[in-house]
Write a protein that holds these residues in place. Structure first.
Motif, short mmCIF file in Angstrom:
data_model
loop_
_atom_site.label_atom_id
_atom_site.label_comp_id
_atom_site.label_asym_id
_atom_site.label_seq_id
_atom_site.Cartn_x
_atom_site.Cartn_y
_atom_site.Cartn_z
N CYS A 1 -21.20 0.38 3.65
CA CYS A 1 -20.23 0.25 2.56
C CYS A 1 -20.51 -1.04 1.79
N THR A 2 -20.31 -0.98 0.48
CA THR A 2 -20.53 -2.17 -0.35
C THR A 2 -19.22 -2.81 -0.80
N LEU A 3 -18.10 -2.19 -0.44
CA LEU A 3 -16.79 -2.69 -0.84
C LEU A 3 -15.76 -2.26 0.19
N VAL A 4 -14.86 -3.16 0.50
CA VAL A 4 -13.70 -2.83 1.33
C VAL A 4 -12.47 -3.11 0.48
N GLN A 5 -11.60 -2.13 0.40
CA GLN A 5 -10.36 -2.30 -0.36
C GLN A 5 -9.19 -1.98 0.54
N LEU A 6 -8.04 -2.51 0.19
CA LEU A 6 -6.84 -2.18 0.95
C LEU A 6 -5.66 -2.13 0.02
N THR A 7 -4.64 -1.45 0.47
CA THR A 7 -3.40 -1.40 -0.27
C THR A 7 -2.30 -2.01 0.58
N SER A 8 -1.30 -2.54 -0.09
CA SER A 8 -0.17 -3.14 0.62
C SER A 8 1.07 -3.01 -0.26
N ASP A 9 2.15 -2.67 0.36
CA ASP A 9 3.42 -2.57 -0.36
C ASP A 9 3.74 -3.90 -1.04
N LYS A 10 4.21 -3.84 -2.28
CA LYS A 10 4.50 -5.07 -3.04
C LYS A 10 5.51 -5.97 -2.35
N ARG A 11 6.36 -5.40 -1.51
CA ARG A 11 7.38 -6.19 -0.82
C ARG A 11 6.82 -7.00 0.35
N ARG A 12 5.61 -6.75 0.77
CA ARG A 12 5.02 -7.42 1.93
C ARG A 12 4.29 -8.70 1.51
N THR A 13 5.03 -9.64 0.97
CA THR A 13 4.42 -10.85 0.41
C THR A 13 3.69 -11.69 1.46
N GLU A 14 4.20 -11.73 2.67
CA GLU A 14 3.49 -12.46 3.74
C GLU A 14 2.12 -11.84 3.99
N ALA A 15 2.08 -10.52 4.01
CA ALA A 15 0.81 -9.82 4.21
C ALA A 15 -0.15 -10.12 3.07
#
Length: 148
Positions: free
Chosen positions: A114-128
């Motif tokens: 893989c040449t890219l790793v992406q992730l998603t995170s809920d906008k409310r998870r500011t610590e994450a």
């Protein structure tokens, strides 16, 4: 810590992590219904998906994520990896387990080409979000979802 592929026996612990982000739910108290069992089986059977758990060495699941490999024509036809559902048990945070979990997932993606790793995170998870930024993940896109 042992990083391993999740097994059906881990499903109650995984559900506990995903549904009780701020507490520690005893996996014995989690009901695994048909929808969860079917979803687990479907993801497990898909060669482009991995459900990974961080095992404390005694079978206790202390972390989880799902890693999905996505083929595409962008980036010269290279595959990319999507990380979702990242969780570390609330009572085990702050000890570097999340850092270890993500580092190992990124290494698996790199080893696969893989040449890219992406992730998603809920906008409310500011610590994450702060945590992901500390690992070098950049906020490069806005995501959109449509509930069906």
């Amino acid at each position: 810590m042992i990083l391993r592929t999740a097994s059906p026996q881990d499903l109650p612990a995984i559900i506990a992590l995903l549904t009780d982000e701020d507490g520690v739910t005893d996996p014995a108290d989690v009901r695994v219904d048909e929808a969860y069992a079917r979803a687990f089986a479907d993801v497990d059977a898909d060669a482009r998906n991995e459900m990974l758990v961080l095992d404390g060495g005694d079978g206790t699941v202390v972390g989880y994520l799902q890693l999905t490999y996505i083929p595409g024509l962008g980036r010269g036809g290279a595959e990319r990896a999507l990380i979702e559902g990242v969780r570390v048990r609330a009572d085990r945070r702050g000890a570097g387990l999340g850092r270890e979990l993500l580092a190992r997932a990124v290494e698996r993606a790199r080893a696969r080409g893989c040449t890219l790793v992406q992730l998603t995170s809920d906008k409310r998870r500011t610590e994450a979000h702060r945590f992901y930024a500390s690992l070098g993940f950049a906020r490069s896109h806005d995501g959109f979802k449509l509930a069906l």
